[in-house]
Design an enzyme around this catalytic site. Structure first.
Site, PDB file in Angstrom:
ATOM      1  N   GLU A   1       0.826  -1.215   0.000  1.00 14.00           N
ATOM      2  CA  GLU A   1       0.000   0.000   0.000  1.00 14.00           C
ATOM      3  C   GLU A   1       0.863   1.269   0.000  1.00 14.00           C
ATOM      4  OE1 GLU A   1      -4.015  -1.820   2.026  1.00 14.00           O
ATOM      5  OE2 GLU A   1      -2.541  -0.951   3.379  1.00 14.00           O
TER       6      GLU A   1
ATOM      7  N   GLU B   1      -5.760  -7.632  -2.198  1.00 10.65           N
ATOM      8  CA  GLU B   1      -6.416  -7.553  -0.884  1.00 10.65           C
ATOM      9  C   GLU B   1      -7.857  -7.146  -1.119  1.00 10.65           C
ATOM     10  OE1 GLU B   1      -4.750  -5.235   2.272  1.00 10.65           O
ATOM     11  OE2 GLU B   1      -2.685  -5.663   1.689  1.00 10.65           O
TER      12      GLU B   1
END
Length: 452
Positions: free
Chosen positions: A157, A351
């Site tokens: 991320e 994810e």
């Protein structure tokens, strides 16, 4: 058109949320092992000792991909010096056992847990010395494992390193976090990704490197132009710019102008810009859980775009979990199309899932129909972009499909199709128990997405 025969189905985790054994076999301390840190990290779900059991569950599900993180401090205790062969052997054994079951390993090199020695010495990823150390660590891991592992990520991320909270996940212990520090952290992380990408494409031709962001899907709270504008600016800073940094486009003009007007012109020096321009990613990966709604009236004047999340307000049109994460599969579809429009790279959502506060009943199975519905609707959107928009998608990885503590150390926020018997304060038995969603997901995987 259906999903390709080589479509990858699997699970994503991070080391500090799964492994436990936080100082075992020569592992160094990370920032998650500091005095006063949440004690849950010492054990997590004890995957360091129990991973064969979890691989067996993945195999029973039919998964053929597992994304995990190498703990930097497990393989190089101080982040700069000698490598720890016992820690490296742990990952070598994990990789071999995955491959023996036909499960493709995917390695993420960094997921928030900087070696404590680097944090204490340099105060985190805002310092170029940490970037240099990361590049050396990455090269060593590639040298050790690139012959067996095709898919790699540098940072989990990556866009979070330019937003409030970046100091924590970058290992900053002393400096006071502000907008400028967040942008400096983001800059160093982007340079690290670019330099590793150059190393990979020069020396590890079999490796595919992914860019990875936590996709933010902001909507305007109303038809007011001010609301539309804050949503547009947020997406430019949170998503578009960071994707550009990871794929050779450098800073987008709007963000470069903001840096110049806020005393950060040094980040735009020719040497660094040339390094960023040489960044190359082979696929675009991302996390997606929910969308958000932004109201300009809730954002104080002078707030940096990186901090526009202070303007989040509830979306009354969508269902939400206990943490007010709103279920929005159309936002997932939009994320895929927007990322492909920008990069034209193969996509890999790695994810996706819903966290719910669950308790295992004493005499039965958790009937998590809400989780089945969440994954079904999101997978349908994935199929739509493949079949109707001709978007190449490599695979689909759920987040934490075996229950793990959240990144905030909260075991109540469970994402798994497998329940793990532990709480925030009690390690429990750590017994794994299948939920109702397990059998549904197994059927979906076995049919390669045809039966949802």
């Amino acid at each position: 058109m259906t999903l390709p025969d080589n479509f990858l189905w699997g699970n994503s985790t991070s080391s500090m949320q799964t492994e436990g054994a936080n100082l075992a076999d020569g592992k160094g301390a990370s920032v998650y092992d500091m005095p006063g840190a949440n004690p849950i990290w010492a054990t997590a779900i004890d995957d360091y000792h129990r991973y064969p059991e979890d691989i067996a569950l993945m195999d029973e599900l039919g998964m053929n991909c597992y994304r995990f993180q190498i703990s930097w401090s497990r393989v190089q205790p101080d982040g700069e010096g000698t490598f720890n062969e016992a820690g490296i052997q742990f990952y070598a054994d994990l990789i071999d056992q995955l491959l023996a079951k036909g499960i493709e390993p995917m390695i993420c090199l960094y997921h928030f847990d900087l070696p404590l020695a680097l944090a204490e010495k340099y105060d985190g990823f805002g310092h170029p010395a940490v970037t240099d150390a990361f590049v050396r660590y990455a090269h060593e891991m590639l040298t050790r494992f690139s012959d067996k592992v095709t898919y790699w990520l540098t940072f989990n991320e990556q866009n979070l390193y330019g937003m409030p909270g970046a100091a924590k996940i970058a290992g900053v212990l002393h400096a006071e976090e502000d907008d400028a520090l967040d942008m400096r952290i983001q800059h160093q992380v982007a340079l690290a990704h670019a330099r590793v990408s150059q190393d990979i494409h020069a020396h590890f031709p079999g490796v595919k490197l992914g860019a990875m962001i936590a996709y933010q899907q902001p909507y305007a709270a109303s038809p007011l132009p001010d609301d539309a504008e804050v949503a547009r600016v947020a997406k430019a800073f949170w998503d578009t710019n960071v994707v550009s940094l990871m794929t050779g486009g450098g800073y987008v003009p709007e963000v470069a102008a903001w840096l110049r007007h806020h005393g950060l012109t040094d980040l735009l020096n020719p040497t660094d810009l040339a390094t960023l321009a040489a960044a190359k990613s082979d696929f675009m990966s991302f996390s997606y859980y929910s969308s958000i709604v932004l109201s300009a009236n809730h954002i104080p004047l002078g707030t940096a775009p990186s901090a526009y999340a202070v303007g989040v307000v509830p979306n009354p049109t969508l269902r939400a979990n206990e943490w007010q994460w709103q279920v929005d599969p159309l936002g997932f579809k939009a994320a895929m199309l927007e990322l492909f429009n920008q990069t034209e790279l193969p996509l890999f959502p790695i994810e996706n899932g819903i966290g719910v506060d669950e308790v295992q009943p004493g005499d039965g199975v958790i009937q998590d129909t809400y989780r089945i519905d969440y994954h079904r609707t999101h997978l349908q959107m994935l199929k739509d972009v493949v079949e109707q928009n001709d978007v190449p998608v490599i695979g689909y990885l759920g987040w934490g499909l075996i229950d793990i503590p959240s990144s905030q150390g909260n075991m109540k926020k469970r994402y798994g199709v497998v329940y793990v018997d532990r709480t925030n304060t009690d390690v429990g038995t750590l017994k794994r128990t299948k939920k109702a969603s397990f059998d549904w997901l197994a059927r979906a995987i076995k049919s390669n997405g045809r039966e949802l």
